[in-house]
Design an enzyme around this catalytic site. Structure first.
Site, PDB file in Angstrom:
ATOM      1  N   HIS A 195      32.840 -36.439  13.832  1.00  0.00           N
ATOM      2  CA  HIS A 195      32.169 -35.142  13.978  1.00  0.00           C
ATOM      3  C   HIS A 195      32.925 -33.966  13.351  1.00  0.00           C
ATOM      4  O   HIS A 195      32.272 -33.066  12.826  1.00  0.00           O
ATOM      5  CB  HIS A 195      31.787 -34.855  15.446  1.00  0.00           C
ATOM      6  N   LYS A 208      28.579 -32.896  15.700  1.00  0.00           N
ATOM      7  CA  LYS A 208      27.928 -33.796  16.666  1.00  0.00           C
ATOM      8  C   LYS A 208      26.413 -33.776  16.507  1.00  0.00           C
ATOM      9  O   LYS A 208      25.746 -34.733  16.897  1.00  0.00           O
ATOM     10  CB  LYS A 208      28.319 -33.425  18.096  1.00  0.00           C
ATOM     11  N   HIS A 268      32.852 -25.498  16.250  1.00  0.00           N
ATOM     12  CA  HIS A 268      33.806 -26.607  16.169  1.00  0.00           C
ATOM     13  C   HIS A 268      33.171 -27.980  16.363  1.00  0.00           C
ATOM     14  O   HIS A 268      33.627 -28.949  15.780  1.00  0.00           O
ATOM     15  CB  HIS A 268      34.983 -26.403  17.131  1.00  0.00           C
ATOM     16  N   ASP A 269      32.130 -28.089  17.154  1.00  0.00           N
ATOM     17  CA  ASP A 269      31.483 -29.381  17.412  1.00  0.00           C
ATOM     18  C   ASP A 269      30.136 -29.529  16.712  1.00  0.00           C
ATOM     19  O   ASP A 269      29.362 -30.422  17.036  1.00  0.00           O
ATOM     20  CB  ASP A 269      31.295 -29.600  18.917  1.00  0.00           C
ATOM     21  N   ASP A 315      39.469 -26.478  23.645  1.00  0.00           N
ATOM     22  CA  ASP A 315      38.539 -27.609  23.697  1.00  0.00           C
ATOM     23  C   ASP A 315      38.955 -28.592  24.793  1.00  0.00           C
ATOM     24  O   ASP A 315      38.132 -29.006  25.612  1.00  0.00           O
ATOM     25  CB  ASP A 315      38.515 -28.289  22.325  1.00  0.00           C
ATOM     26  N   HIS A 324      40.343 -29.478  14.631  1.00  0.00           N
ATOM     27  CA  HIS A 324      40.556 -29.176  16.042  1.00  0.00           C
ATOM     28  C   HIS A 324      40.961 -30.379  16.883  1.00  0.00           C
ATOM     29  O   HIS A 324      41.385 -30.218  18.022  1.00  0.00           O
ATOM     30  CB  HIS A 324      39.331 -28.460  16.652  1.00  0.00           C
ATOM     31  N   HIS A 325      40.877 -31.587  16.333  1.00  0.00           N
ATOM     32  CA  HIS A 325      41.336 -32.788  17.042  1.00  0.00           C
ATOM     33  C   HIS A 325      42.648 -33.340  16.488  1.00  0.00           C
ATOM     34  O   HIS A 325      43.082 -34.429  16.868  1.00  0.00           O
ATOM     35  CB  HIS A 325      40.263 -33.885  17.026  1.00  0.00           C
TER      36      HIS A 325
END
Length: 164
Positions: free
Chosen positions: A64, A39, A35-36, A118, A89-90
């Site tokens: 990201h 970054k 998911h990240d 998260d 996811h955000h």
């Protein structure tokens, strides 16, 4: 990478609590683990900054999910559930998330699950710029300050999962 492992473990446990099948759990675990990933394409000094981010740095960090989505597409991942979990996811139910300002039913199951996991891990983990919250305090904040942003049914399942 510890955060991504934590989120993946929480997401898999929550997915099991929600009775997802083995195929969906496999995809959910992969999506949460990656998911990240975006970054990794952002300057190290921004990602690891100890103080408050500037507006420009915050905007860069908000990129990201899109960057991660592009990276996994380039890796040959085509599973739409995995891709959706990484990119969205955000996103928040009230439409105030990013990168696509989705709201309500536009947000599918994986981003809803990964988003809750998260946030919980971010709140309960000590970072260079903040102390860790206690589990109860983090859940209280999520239930009472984010009810229009998070899926309440999934959050309640997360709480049940932590309790059992």
């Amino acid at each position: 990478h510890t955060h991504s492992l934590n989120v993946s473990i929480y997401a898999l446990s929550l997915g099991a609590e929600l009775n997802l099948n083995e195929k969906d759990l496999t995809s959910l675990g992969r999506s949460a683990l990656l998911h990240d990933l975006g970054k990794s394409a952002i300057e190290h000094n921004i990602v690891n900054k100890k103080g408050k981010l500037t507006i420009g740095e915050y905007k860069t960090m908000e990129s990201h999910p899109e960057l991660g989505h592009k990276i996994v597409l380039n890796m040959g991942i085509t599973d739409t559930d995995i891709l959706d979990g990484i990119r969205h996811h955000h996103e928040k139910l009230d439409g105030m998330g990013y990168p696509d300002n989705l709201k309500e039913d536009e947000i599918t199951l994986f981003p809803r699950i990964i988003g809750i996991c998260d946030i919980f891990d971010a709140l309960t983990t000590k970072r260079s710029y903040k102390d860790a919250m206690r589990t109860y305090d983090a859940l209280y904040l999520m239930k009472n300050r984010m009810p229009k942003q998070l899926d309440t049914n999934i959050l309640n399942a997360f709480i049940r999962m932590l309790h059992s």
